[in-house]
Enzyme design. Structure first.
Site, PDB file in Angstrom:
ATOM      1  N   CYS A 198       0.865  -1.179   0.000  1.00 25.60           N
ATOM      2  CA  CYS A 198       0.000   0.000   0.000  1.00 25.60           C
ATOM      3  C   CYS A 198       0.905   1.234   0.000  1.00 25.60           C
ATOM      4  O   CYS A 198       2.109   1.122  -0.229  1.00 25.60           O
ATOM      5  CB  CYS A 198      -0.969  -0.013   1.188  1.00 25.60           C
ATOM      6  SG  CYS A 198      -0.173  -0.133   2.803  1.00 25.60           S
ATOM      7  N   THR A 199       0.359   2.399   0.259  1.00 27.44           N
ATOM      8  CA  THR A 199       1.126   3.638   0.119  1.00 27.44           C
ATOM      9  C   THR A 199       2.288   3.730   1.101  1.00 27.44           C
ATOM     10  O   THR A 199       3.434   3.928   0.710  1.00 27.44           O
ATOM     11  CB  THR A 199       0.212   4.867   0.305  1.00 27.44           C
ATOM     12  OG1 THR A 199      -0.903   4.760  -0.572  1.00 27.44           O
ATOM     13  CG2 THR A 199       0.972   6.153   0.015  1.00 27.44           C
TER      14      THR A 199
END
Length: 329
Positions: A198-199
Site C-alpha cells: 500500500c502507500t
C-alpha cells in the site's frame, strides 16, 4: 489558546505563499496503545503548531497515523521531539519522493476510533498477527518471482495511476471492500506466497492480519509501502517494479515514481495521470483530467457539472453588478 485552525482557505493559501523557507512532507504511523488520545492530541497540536507544521493526523487508542508538512529548518527538532513521546521512539519516517512543499495548508489533529477507517471489527480477529514485513529490496526480488501473488491493497483510483507490474488491483473504492474481495478471489490459493503493498504500509498491517485470520499461510507485506520502496530502489540504481504515480492523500495527489503514464483522462481518453477534484463544489468528485479538458470544462468533471458551475458563476457575476449599480445610485 485555540487548538484548531481558524483561518479560511484564502488566508491559508496566502500564508503558505508568503513563507521564505522550504518544507518537507513526511508520513508515519504506529499501532501502539495510547491511554489518553485526547491528551496526546492536544500536546502534539501545541508543539507542532508552534513549529508551523501542517498536515493531517489521526490518533486513537490503537495508535497514530500522520501525513505532515514540516519546515525544513525544524525537521531535526520535529524528529527529536517525537522521540520523547511515549510509544513513538524510533518511529519509521517516510519522506516524500516528490515534494513541492505544498502538500498541506493547515494542521489538523483529530481523535478517531481507528487510525485507518477499515470497517473491520477488531474483536473478531487478532490484529497483531500480521504478515511478514519485507524490506523494499526483499519485496523487489520476490515480486519478480513466478510463484508469488502480488496484491495492491489500495483503492482503484490509486492503482489506476500506478501499481506494481504484476499486481492484482481490485476495482474497489473502500478498504473494507478490498479485503473482502481479495480473500474471496484468492480463496483457492491460500498456500501461495502473497505479497501485499500500500502507500506507506499502514493498511497492510490490518490486511495481512485479516488474511491470516482467513487461513492464508504465507502472507507478506511491503514494510514502509511504495514510498519506502521508491527511495530504496532509486538509491540502489535498480529499475522500479512499481510503474507510474504513487497516489498520496494530500494536495499533491501524487508522486511520480516512473515516467510511465498508465491511465487516461476520464473525459477525452487521452493518456493522463493527473488527478483533480471537480471544480463544482457540490460534486467535488476525484477524476483524472488532462490540461485540455481542464481548460475546456474549467476543471469540472462532466458536462452537467460544467453547466451548473457556469450558471453559478454567471449568477454571482450578475449579483455583483447589481450591488455596484445600487451603490452608485
Amino acid at each position: 489558546m485555540f487548538l484548531h485552525n481558524r483561518l479560511g482557505p484564502s488566508e491559508l493559501k496566502a500564508r503558505l505563499s508568503a513563507e521564505k523557507f522550504q518544507r518537507c512532507t513526511v508520513s508515519f504511523y504506529r499501532y501502539v496503545k495510547i491511554e489518553n488520545p485526547q491528551e496526546l492530541r492536544d500536546e502534539l497540536y501545541l508543539y507542532w503548531d508552534h513549529m508551523q507544521c501542517y498536515g493531517r493526523v489521526y490518533i486513537a487508542h490503537e495508535g497514530i497515523n500522520a501525513q505532515m508538512s514540516v519546515p525544513e529548518h525544524f525537521a531535526d527538532d520535529f524528529i527529536t521531539h517525537l522521540e520523547t513521546v511515549p510509544g513513538m521512539k524510533n518511529m519509521p519516517m517516510k519522506w516524500a519522493v516528490e515534494d513541492d512543499g505544498l502538500s498541506f495548508l493547515k494542521l489538523v489533529v483529530k481523535v478517531r476510533p481507528k487510525i485507518v477507517a477499515d470497517g473491520l471489527k477488531d474483536e473478531v480477529f487478532d490484529v497483531t498477527n500480521v504478515g511478514t514485513r519485507l524490506s523494499p529490496m526483499e519485496f523487489h526480488d520476490m515480486a519478480q518471482q513466478d510463484d508469488v501473488i502480488v496484491v495492491d491493497m489500495r483503492n482503484s483510483y490509486e492503482s489506476e495511476v500506478g501499481h506494481f507490474q504484476k499486481a492484482i488491483c481490485p476495482d474497489v473504492s473502500t478498504f473494507r471492500e478490498e479485503v473482502e474481495i481479495v480473500v474471496d478471489q484468492l480463496q483457492n490459493q491460500k498456500d501461495k506466497k502473497i505479497l501485499l503493498y500500500c502507500t506507506g504500509g499502514v493498511r497492510c498491517e490490518k490486511a495481512s492480519a485479516w488474511m491470516r485470520h482467513h487461513g492464508f499461510s504465507d502472507v507478506n507485506q511491503l514494510h514502509g509501502g511504495v514510498i519506502a520502496y521508491s527511495h530504496e530502489i532509486k538509491k540502489a540504481g535498480l529499475p522500479s517494479q512499481f510503474i507510474g504515480k504513487n497516489f498520496v492523500f494530500d494536495d499533491r495527489l501524487g508522486e511520480r515514481i516512473t515516467e510511465d503514464i498508465i491511465s487516461h483522462c476520464h473525459q477525452c481518453g487521452n493518456p493522463c495521470d493527473h488527478h483533480t477534484n471537480c471544480t463544482y463544489d457540490p460534486c467535488h468528485k476525484l477524476v483524472i483530467q488532462c490540461d485540455v479538458c481542464a481548460e475546456k470544462y474549467e476543471g469540472c468533471c462532466s458536462d452537467d457539472c460544467y453547466h451548473k458551475f457556469a450558471q453559478e458563476k454567471d449568477s454571482t457575476a450578475e449579483g455583483k453588478v447589481e450591488v455596484k449599480v445600487e451603490t452608485e445610485i
